[in-house]
Design a protein around this motif. Structure first.
Motif, PDB file in Angstrom:
ATOM      1  N   GLY B  96       0.840  -1.257   0.012  1.00 20.18           N
ATOM      2  CA  GLY B  96       0.015   0.121  -0.007  1.00 20.18           C
ATOM      3  C   GLY B  96       0.835   1.302  -0.093  1.00 20.18           C
ATOM      4  O   GLY B  96       2.107   1.194   0.154  1.00 20.18           O
ATOM      5  N   PHE B  97       0.275   2.297   0.026  1.00 19.65           N
ATOM      6  CA  PHE B  97       0.918   3.783  -0.078  1.00 19.65           C
ATOM      7  C   PHE B  97       1.250   4.244   1.449  1.00 19.65           C
ATOM      8  O   PHE B  97       2.093   4.724   1.746  1.00 19.65           O
ATOM      9  N   TYR B  98      -0.063   4.396   2.179  1.00 18.21           N
ATOM     10  CA  TYR B  98       0.218   4.868   3.404  1.00 18.21           C
ATOM     11  C   TYR B  98       0.643   3.698   4.393  1.00 18.21           C
ATOM     12  O   TYR B  98      -0.349   2.618   4.257  1.00 18.21           O
ATOM     13  N   ASN B  99       1.588   3.957   5.183  1.00 20.23           N
ATOM     14  CA  ASN B  99       1.918   2.849   6.299  1.00 20.23           C
ATOM     15  C   ASN B  99       2.297   1.668   5.236  1.00 20.23           C
ATOM     16  O   ASN B  99       1.605   0.785   5.452  1.00 20.23           O
ATOM     17  N   THR B 100       3.281   1.843   4.553  1.00 22.59           N
ATOM     18  CA  THR B 100       3.647   1.073   3.126  1.00 22.59           C
ATOM     19  C   THR B 100       3.811  -0.329   3.861  1.00 22.59           C
ATOM     20  O   THR B 100       3.620  -1.203   3.006  1.00 22.59           O
ATOM     21  N   GLY B 101       4.457  -0.590   4.754  1.00 23.12           N
ATOM     22  CA  GLY B 101       5.092  -1.948   4.914  1.00 23.12           C
ATOM     23  C   GLY B 101       6.343  -1.936   4.071  1.00 23.12           C
ATOM     24  O   GLY B 101       6.738  -0.871   3.469  1.00 23.12           O
ATOM     25  N   GLU B 102       7.104  -3.085   4.036  1.00 20.42           N
ATOM     26  CA  GLU B 102       8.448  -2.966   3.436  1.00 20.42           C
ATOM     27  C   GLU B 102       8.268  -2.631   2.082  1.00 20.42           C
ATOM     28  O   GLU B 102       7.287  -2.972   1.131  1.00 20.42           O
ATOM     29  N   LEU B 103       9.127  -1.955   1.537  1.00 24.45           N
ATOM     30  CA  LEU B 103       9.693  -1.717   0.251  1.00 24.45           C
ATOM     31  C   LEU B 103      10.427  -2.556  -0.479  1.00 24.45           C
ATOM     32  O   LEU B 103      11.465  -2.845   0.038  1.00 24.45           O
ATOM     33  N   PHE B 104      10.115  -3.166  -1.757  1.00 21.50           N
ATOM     34  CA  PHE B 104      10.787  -4.078  -2.302  1.00 21.50           C
ATOM     35  C   PHE B 104      11.510  -3.181  -3.460  1.00 21.50           C
ATOM     36  O   PHE B 104      10.663  -2.617  -4.339  1.00 21.50           O
ATOM     37  N   PHE B 105      12.858  -3.345  -3.560  1.00 25.31           N
ATOM     38  CA  PHE B 105      13.654  -2.539  -4.568  1.00 25.31           C
ATOM     39  C   PHE B 105      13.990  -3.505  -5.668  1.00 25.31           C
ATOM     40  O   PHE B 105      14.427  -4.909  -5.571  1.00 25.31           O
ATOM     41  N   GLY B 106      14.080  -2.906  -7.100  1.00 27.20           N
ATOM     42  CA  GLY B 106      14.739  -3.748  -8.035  1.00 27.20           C
ATOM     43  C   GLY B 106      16.059  -3.503  -7.810  1.00 27.20           C
ATOM     44  O   GLY B 106      16.539  -2.627  -7.140  1.00 27.20           O
ATOM     45  N   GLU B 107      16.911  -3.940  -8.624  1.00 18.36           N
ATOM     46  CA  GLU B 107      18.313  -4.138  -8.653  1.00 18.36           C
ATOM     47  C   GLU B 107      19.047  -2.686  -9.272  1.00 18.36           C
ATOM     48  O   GLU B 107      20.088  -2.614  -9.306  1.00 18.36           O
ATOM     49  N   GLY B 108      18.272  -1.868  -9.975  1.00 15.52           N
ATOM     50  CA  GLY B 108      18.428  -0.603 -10.374  1.00 15.52           C
ATOM     51  C   GLY B 108      18.836  -0.620 -11.804  1.00 15.52           C
ATOM     52  O   GLY B 108      19.416  -1.812 -12.314  1.00 15.52           O
ATOM     53  N   SER B 109      18.932   0.481 -12.412  1.00 18.16           N
ATOM     54  CA  SER B 109      19.195   0.716 -13.734  1.00 18.16           C
ATOM     55  C   SER B 109      20.109   2.167 -13.593  1.00 18.16           C
ATOM     56  O   SER B 109      19.814   3.089 -13.157  1.00 18.16           O
ATOM     57  N   ARG B 110      21.559   1.712 -14.235  1.00 18.44           N
ATOM     58  CA  ARG B 110      22.507   2.862 -14.205  1.00 18.44           C
ATOM     59  C   ARG B 110      22.641   3.576 -15.578  1.00 18.44           C
ATOM     60  O   ARG B 110      23.035   3.025 -16.608  1.00 18.44           O
ATOM     61  N   LEU B 111      22.002   4.727 -15.577  1.00 19.13           N
ATOM     62  CA  LEU B 111      22.148   5.370 -16.931  1.00 19.13           C
ATOM     63  C   LEU B 111      23.222   6.521 -16.804  1.00 19.13           C
ATOM     64  O   LEU B 111      23.408   7.019 -15.956  1.00 19.13           O
ATOM     65  N   THR B 112      23.981   6.409 -18.189  1.00 22.12           N
ATOM     66  CA  THR B 112      25.133   7.462 -18.422  1.00 22.12           C
ATOM     67  C   THR B 112      24.708   7.882 -19.568  1.00 22.12           C
ATOM     68  O   THR B 112      24.453   7.238 -20.814  1.00 22.12           O
ATOM     69  N   VAL B 113      24.834   9.341 -19.676  1.00 20.36           N
ATOM     70  CA  VAL B 113      24.671  10.222 -20.638  1.00 20.36           C
ATOM     71  C   VAL B 113      25.901  10.642 -21.298  1.00 20.36           C
ATOM     72  O   VAL B 113      26.737  11.324 -20.594  1.00 20.36           O
ATOM     73  N   LEU B 114      26.175  10.377 -22.519  1.00 22.49           N
ATOM     74  CA  LEU B 114      27.522  10.583 -23.253  1.00 22.49           C
ATOM     75  C   LEU B 114      27.597  11.912 -23.810  1.00 22.49           C
ATOM     76  O   LEU B 114      26.456  12.713 -24.315  1.00 22.49           O
TER      77      LEU B 114
END
Lengths: 110, 114
Positions: B96-114
């Motif tokens: 849920g959004f309010y009193n969320t409980g645990e947030l599960f995260f993805g492993e992430g995306s690393r963006l580099t602008v050249l």
């Protein structure tokens, strides 16, 4: 919006020493969560504290929630190299989105 | 296994190009989030969605856009209007959004602008 202040920003400790990070809010929290992010990794949930004065332990980690539900701490006893990373607190204010602290980066000197 | 999948893990972009980061969850969570993390910094909220077909701006939404057409998917587009897009992007979900409980995260995306 609500803010959660976290100190210190960095902590360097000798392996085997203790470590503590603190979070403070100016308003009462519904609950507080703690996360650990290893270098190059993503945050992983450690624990949630809900009750005033609550203390929870996970092996060498001790989490406390203040009596007024405005502050919290994470204490690690006898740090090990596996404890390296950034520790974040995150506060729920009930009717607002979860708010993360700025994090404490822990480095261990072997 | 249940979790959050982000792709791509690494992405390089030329200035002026839009790029879309994927985030999929099979946890049946209602709430989803996008955070930006700069080196040595904390997590800053870009956008969040409390429920399918609804989303709100977070603290740093300028230069980003999202959609939530399906419960399990919450893609983030980094547009050319984002002045400093090089960063580590993390997607998360919660029951849920309010009193969320645990947030599960993805492993992430690393963006580099050249």
């Amino acid at each position: 919006g609500q803010q959660v202040m976290q100190i210190p920003q960095y902590q360097h400790v000798q392996e085997g020493e203790d470590f503590t990070t603190y979070c403070n809010s100016s308003t009462t929290l519904s609950n507080i969560q703690w996360y650990k992010q290893r270098p190059g990794g993503h945050p992983v949930f450690l624990i949630q504290l809900v009750k005033s004065g609550e203390v929870k332990k996970q092996k060498r980690l001790t989490f406390q929630f203040g009596e007024a539900k405005k502050n919290s701490s994470l204490h690690i006893t006898a740090t090990q190299t596996t404890d390296v990373g950034t520790y974040f607190c995150a506060g729920n204010f009930g009717n607002e989105k979860l708010t993360f602290g700025t994090g404490t980066r822990l480095t261990i000197i072997p | 296994d249940g979790g959050i999948t982000q792709s791509p893990k690494y992405l390089f972009r030329k200035e002026g190009q839009n790029v879309t980061l994927s985030c999929e969850q099979n946890l049946n969570h209602d709430a989803m989030y996008w955070y930006r993390q700069d080196p040595g910094q904390g997590l800053r909220l870009i956008y969040y969605s409390q429920i399918v077909n609804d989303f709100q701006k977070g603290d740093i939404a300028e230069g980003y856009s999202v959609s939530r057409e399906k419960k399990e998917s919450f893609p983030l587009t980094v547009t050319s209007a984002q002045k400093n897009p090089t960063a580590f992007y993390l997607c998360a979900s919660s029951r849920g959004f309010y009193n969320t409980g645990e947030l599960f995260f993805g492993e992430g995306s690393r963006l580099t602008v050249l």
